[in-house]
Design an enzyme around this catalytic site. Sequence first.
Site, short mmCIF file in Angstrom:
data_model
loop_
_atom_site.label_atom_id
_atom_site.label_comp_id
_atom_site.label_asym_id
_atom_site.label_seq_id
_atom_site.Cartn_x
_atom_site.Cartn_y
_atom_site.Cartn_z
N GLU A 39 5.57 -74.38 84.00
CA GLU A 39 5.21 -75.06 85.24
C GLU A 39 5.90 -76.41 85.20
OE1 GLU A 39 1.14 -76.31 85.77
OE2 GLU A 39 1.44 -76.65 87.91
N ARG A 265 0.09 -70.08 70.01
CA ARG A 265 0.95 -71.22 70.29
C ARG A 265 1.08 -72.08 69.05
NH1 ARG A 265 -1.84 -73.66 75.25
NH2 ARG A 265 0.06 -74.89 75.27
N LYS A 275 0.14 -81.18 76.93
CA LYS A 275 0.93 -81.77 78.00
C LYS A 275 0.16 -82.87 78.70
CE LYS A 275 4.07 -78.55 80.37
NZ LYS A 275 4.19 -77.73 81.58
#
Length: 559
Positions: A39, A265, A275
């Site tokens: 994104e 992850r 983020k």
Amino acid sequence: MSENIEKDAAPLDFIREMIAEDVKNGKHGGKVITRFPPEPNGYLHIGHAKALCLDFGVAAEHGGRCHLRMDDTNPTKEDMEYVESIIKDIHWIGWDWGEHLYFASDYFGQFYEYAIELIEKGLAFVCDLTADEFKDTRGSLTTPGVESPYRNRSVEENLDLFKRMRDGEFEDGAKTLRAKIDMSHPNIHMRDPAIYRIRRFNHFRQGDKWCIYPMYDYAHPLEDAIEGVTHSLCSLEFEIHRPLYDWVIENVSVESRPEQTEFARLNLTYTVMSKRKLLELVKGKYVNGWDDPRMPTICGLRRRGYTPASIRNFCTRIGMTKVNSLTDVALLEHCLREDLNKTANRVMGVMDPLKVVIENYPEDETDWLDAVNNPEDPDSGSRKVPFTRELYIDRSDFMEDPPKKYFRLSPGREVRLRYGYFITCNETIKNDAGEVVELRCSYDPETRGGSAPDGRKVKGTIHWVSVNESVKAEVRLYDRLFTVENPGADGVDYLTQLNEDSLEVKECYVEPSVSDSKPGALFQFERQGYFCVDDDSTDELLIFNRSVALRDSWAKMNK
RNA sequence: AGUCCCGUGGUGUAAUGGUAGCACAAGUGAUUCUGGUUCACUUUGUCGAGGUUCGAAUCCUUGCGGGACUGCCA
């Protein structure tokens, strides 16, 4: 590039094994099409590198392709700046998607048509419940939800309402389009999830064309299907969304049958990877932008001296599993050292100068000595280093009262100036405070270049620069981004820790050859134990890679 | 608490019913014109308990531990 990538070829992990099996069985026509779908709401970090090296890597290994897709379905957080940085960073790492750059927002029209199909099939309905009411009727982890009173609207009414949603007839949040699945499903994501919401916000690519936006769970499987993606690889937190992913694929008339597979992850010790938190650091000006060398972003690592090869290598070495893990950042640093040891040119530098006067060397003479650029790379050539009567050495390379096993300079002892001469310390000069401010030494002219014809050895070799011929450089010392015990945990005060001592500005003296370097050039500072990089954004400044320091055995001996 | 996922040295990973291996980290020694590099060696592991089997890290049962999920974010 292909050479490098072949060299990096990853060992078989469970995903590669599965894909190899699929190819063997001719599933998806034997094709492998993957996608990396960030994104565009922030910069890529080392955690993304893990994902994208898998997506691009596994496609390359099977002669398939990997799409770069901007997953821009939420206009409130996204921006073109991020799109550009993502493209730049992936290219820098060494991957290419050819013509296959896509934007989810380009599919908005198709998403809309598929939503109509769902409504016509009686599989979606327009719901007037507010967000709070929705929440209250969804049930909990242990109790089933309650069906919406709007759940049984007719197809015609739903069609009409949905069209009017799109046409902007209703306020933000007034209505949603929901999939009609099962309010008592044990998986909450299957309890009639919202697939469209009304949100008036200028989309950075679509402008005000739309006031309804699709939700991730609805849009993502369609994006994959539209592009013909065969293997949709994502991180573990989407595992519980997979039934919904499959539901969408099954109930909409798309041809392809993409399959989602999840992997863990990346978590790194001492490193904040969220983020949201990184954005907070940038917006709050705790760091100087996304590419601050203290950031774990790709561009931050680049400015810090990380090479694309070292990052790719790291990504293959950490492996791919479903286990929640915490990788030691030392492995990342090892991967960089490994690469830089082979490729970085050496140069001498003095961080904390101590003046040395060679008493038996003429005042106005300069001797340009040969120095090998990289002992591990025969093709790297050599450079000239000026030798004069007055030199600087590093203060840590002299001790008046050396303990045992100290190999460097002390009164009466002989050491080698690298690529220079053997020198012996005759006298120390102190100031009123009793600090050593200058050393009086003598050199042996027979040892030019650094070796003695009589075969005598010295224990220590130290680095040095000429007082008059060296270049003064400002140096910024960066620590690891954070030194918190549990960087991923909420409530950890990482912001304070960042301000305390992660950045230190100093001056140092380096060989004149450094001033000819190009921005971005990498050096290993001789004996100093640091790698550094000529910063490409601030001209003339050098950044030291404190976190990638070579092992400092001496410091350890003193502990 | 419910559903789902996951447990292999300090860390990250191999071994898919047949000798528990690799890398990082740590340690010892050798080499070295960088106390770097390189090389050699060493330490440390299958979460527990049952079961199936000639044989289990692997299959089964169960306990324990960790994670994800209760956005109209992705």
